[in-house]
Write a protein that holds these residues in place. Structure first.
Motif, short mmCIF file in Angstrom:
data_model
loop_
_atom_site.label_atom_id
_atom_site.label_comp_id
_atom_site.label_asym_id
_atom_site.label_seq_id
_atom_site.Cartn_x
_atom_site.Cartn_y
_atom_site.Cartn_z
N HIS A 63 -28.36 -19.48 35.18
CA HIS A 63 -29.71 -18.95 35.47
C HIS A 63 -30.19 -18.06 34.32
O HIS A 63 -31.36 -18.09 33.95
CB HIS A 63 -29.70 -18.14 36.77
N HIS A 64 -29.28 -17.29 33.74
CA HIS A 64 -29.64 -16.46 32.58
C HIS A 64 -29.88 -17.33 31.35
O HIS A 64 -30.89 -17.21 30.68
CB HIS A 64 -28.52 -15.45 32.28
N LEU A 65 -28.91 -18.21 31.06
CA LEU A 65 -28.98 -19.01 29.83
C LEU A 65 -30.21 -19.92 29.81
O LEU A 65 -30.78 -20.18 28.77
CB LEU A 65 -27.71 -19.85 29.65
N LEU A 66 -30.60 -20.40 30.98
CA LEU A 66 -31.73 -21.33 31.05
C LEU A 66 -33.07 -20.59 31.22
O LEU A 66 -34.12 -21.21 31.36
CB LEU A 66 -31.53 -22.34 32.19
N GLY A 67 -33.00 -19.26 31.21
CA GLY A 67 -34.24 -18.47 31.23
C GLY A 67 -34.86 -18.29 32.60
O GLY A 67 -35.98 -17.79 32.72
N LEU A 110 -30.52 -27.16 40.43
CA LEU A 110 -29.72 -28.33 40.06
C LEU A 110 -29.29 -28.26 38.60
O LEU A 110 -28.19 -28.68 38.25
CB LEU A 110 -30.51 -29.61 40.35
N ALA A 111 -30.15 -27.70 37.75
CA ALA A 111 -29.80 -27.56 36.33
C ALA A 111 -28.60 -26.61 36.20
O ALA A 111 -27.69 -26.83 35.39
CB ALA A 111 -30.99 -27.02 35.54
N CYS A 112 -28.58 -25.55 37.00
CA CYS A 112 -27.47 -24.59 36.96
C CYS A 112 -26.19 -25.23 37.51
O CYS A 112 -25.09 -24.98 37.00
CB CYS A 112 -27.81 -23.33 37.74
N ARG A 143 -25.48 -28.39 37.32
CA ARG A 143 -25.04 -29.32 36.30
C ARG A 143 -24.25 -28.57 35.22
O ARG A 143 -23.20 -29.02 34.77
CB ARG A 143 -26.24 -30.03 35.67
N TYR A 144 -24.79 -27.44 34.84
CA TYR A 144 -24.12 -26.62 33.82
C TYR A 144 -22.73 -26.21 34.30
O TYR A 144 -21.75 -26.27 33.56
CB TYR A 144 -24.97 -25.38 33.52
N SER A 145 -22.63 -25.80 35.57
CA SER A 145 -21.32 -25.35 36.07
C SER A 145 -20.31 -26.49 36.05
O SER A 145 -19.16 -26.30 35.67
CB SER A 145 -21.44 -24.70 37.46
N GLY A 146 -20.75 -27.71 36.39
CA GLY A 146 -19.85 -28.87 36.34
C GLY A 146 -19.40 -29.15 34.92
O GLY A 146 -18.23 -29.45 34.65
N ALA A 181 -24.02 -33.77 43.39
CA ALA A 181 -24.35 -34.82 42.41
C ALA A 181 -24.64 -34.18 41.05
O ALA A 181 -24.21 -34.69 40.01
CB ALA A 181 -25.56 -35.62 42.89
N ALA A 182 -25.36 -33.06 41.05
CA ALA A 182 -25.69 -32.39 39.78
C ALA A 182 -24.42 -31.89 39.10
O ALA A 182 -24.26 -32.04 37.88
CB ALA A 182 -26.64 -31.23 40.05
N ILE A 183 -23.51 -31.33 39.88
CA ILE A 183 -22.24 -30.85 39.31
C ILE A 183 -21.45 -32.03 38.73
O ILE A 183 -20.94 -31.96 37.61
CB ILE A 183 -21.40 -30.10 40.38
N SER A 184 -21.38 -33.13 39.49
CA SER A 184 -20.65 -34.31 39.03
C SER A 184 -21.24 -34.85 37.72
O SER A 184 -20.50 -35.22 36.82
CB SER A 184 -20.71 -35.44 40.06
N HIS A 185 -22.58 -34.88 37.63
CA HIS A 185 -23.22 -35.36 36.40
C HIS A 185 -22.80 -34.50 35.21
O HIS A 185 -22.49 -35.02 34.14
CB HIS A 185 -24.75 -35.32 36.54
#
Ligand SMILES: [Zn+2]
Length: 285
Positions: free
Chosen positions: A112-116, A130-132, A134-137, A174-178
């Motif tokens: 959340h911080h890195l993506l602004g 979902l972007a966060c 994805r990053y965690s995955g 799904a976002a984490i898996s991606h």
């Protein structure tokens, strides 16, 4: 070398299982008679490791805060803060049976911080969540977690923090898996899949204050594309027979009505209708 830096780099060299048992040990050590609590030193160490794997220098403030229901990222003055409820984290560790669950929650908050996102905190950004995820995955794969370990926190909690509207569990998994698979592909130096221009959508969906673009596909799914153009279905679009409303958009308990002029409305708790976005027909280029 600063003694703290030495301490971190030494930990860095340890095998990951050793590190993880260290996490368990510290969590267990600060267990009270009633409930286990996550040690702040462990949380800081986890954040430090996630940030290092992103190729950045750690400059986050990590705080334990019993007033936070789960975990949250916010900016206070010039500080980027990650606050978490130690009892919540410990509960997640207990029910998931893996220490990676705590790391994934913290990685989501770091994102959340890195993506602004923390620069303009507003509700209704399912794509941000979902972007966060994805990053965690992605980061957890690079840190050595299995796919199963990377989705463990979502599997037991669904929501990792309570300040934003979250998409449903399946979309988040799904976002984490991606993210996880992308990291694995990069590590394996696999070739990029073929580039496909053709997409078949029905609508483009935009919410006010949300920079993400969403689509409705031919299967009536509400879809978000991450930065790597991977589609993640997180909701539905249903055609209505009503005179006033043409469609209903839903995800995870949220419902939005689309009127005949393509305006998206949300009903407030007081029953008032609020304009929150608009849809438009998708035009093939
Ligand atoms: Zn979040």
């Amino acid at each position: 070398m600063h003694p703290a830096a030495l301490h971190f780099s030494r930990l860095w060299l340890l095998h990951k299982d050793t590190l993880l048992s260290l996490v368990s040990l510290l969590v267990a050590q600060c267990a009270t008679a009633q409930q286990a609590r996550m040690n702040e030193a462990v949380a800081k160490e986890a954040v430090h490791r996630v940030v290092r794997h992103s190729g950045l220098l750690p400059n986050f403030t990590v705080l334990e805060d019993d007033q936070v229901p789960t975990a949250v990222a916010y900016i206070k003055g010039r500080e980027r803060v990650i606050a978490y409820n130690p009892t919540f984290i410990s509960g997640i560790l207990d029910s998931s049976g893996t220490d990676w669950a705590a790391v994934s929650i913290l990685a989501h908050e770091i994102a959340h911080h890195l993506l602004g996102h923390t620069l303009a905190p507003e509700a209704l950004h399912p794509g941000d969540e979902l972007a966060c995820d994805r990053y965690s995955g992605f980061i957890l794969q690079r840190m050595g977690a299995t796919m199963e370990e990377s989705i463990a926190a979502i599997a037991v909690a669904g929501n990792v923090h309570g300040t934003r509207d979250h998409p449903p569990k399946h979309a988040r998994s799904a976002a984490i898996s991606h993210g996880w698979l992308e990291a694995e592909r990069i590590a394996a130096k696999a070739f990029d899949p073929p580039f496909i221009v053709e997409r078949s959508f029905v609508f483009v969906v935009r919410f006010a204050g949300d920079e993400n673009t969403y689509y409705v596909n031919a299967e009536n799914q509400l879809v978000w594309f991450n930065d790597h153009a991977e589609p993640i279905g997180f909701g539905t679009c249903t055609k209505l027979e009503s005179k006033e409303f043409a469609y209903e958009l839903t995800w995870d308990g949220y419902s939005f009505m689309v009127d005949r002029n393509n305006i998206i409305w949300r009903r407030t708790t007081h029953g008032m209708l609020m304009q929150v976005g608009q849809i438009e027909a998708f035009i093939k280029q």
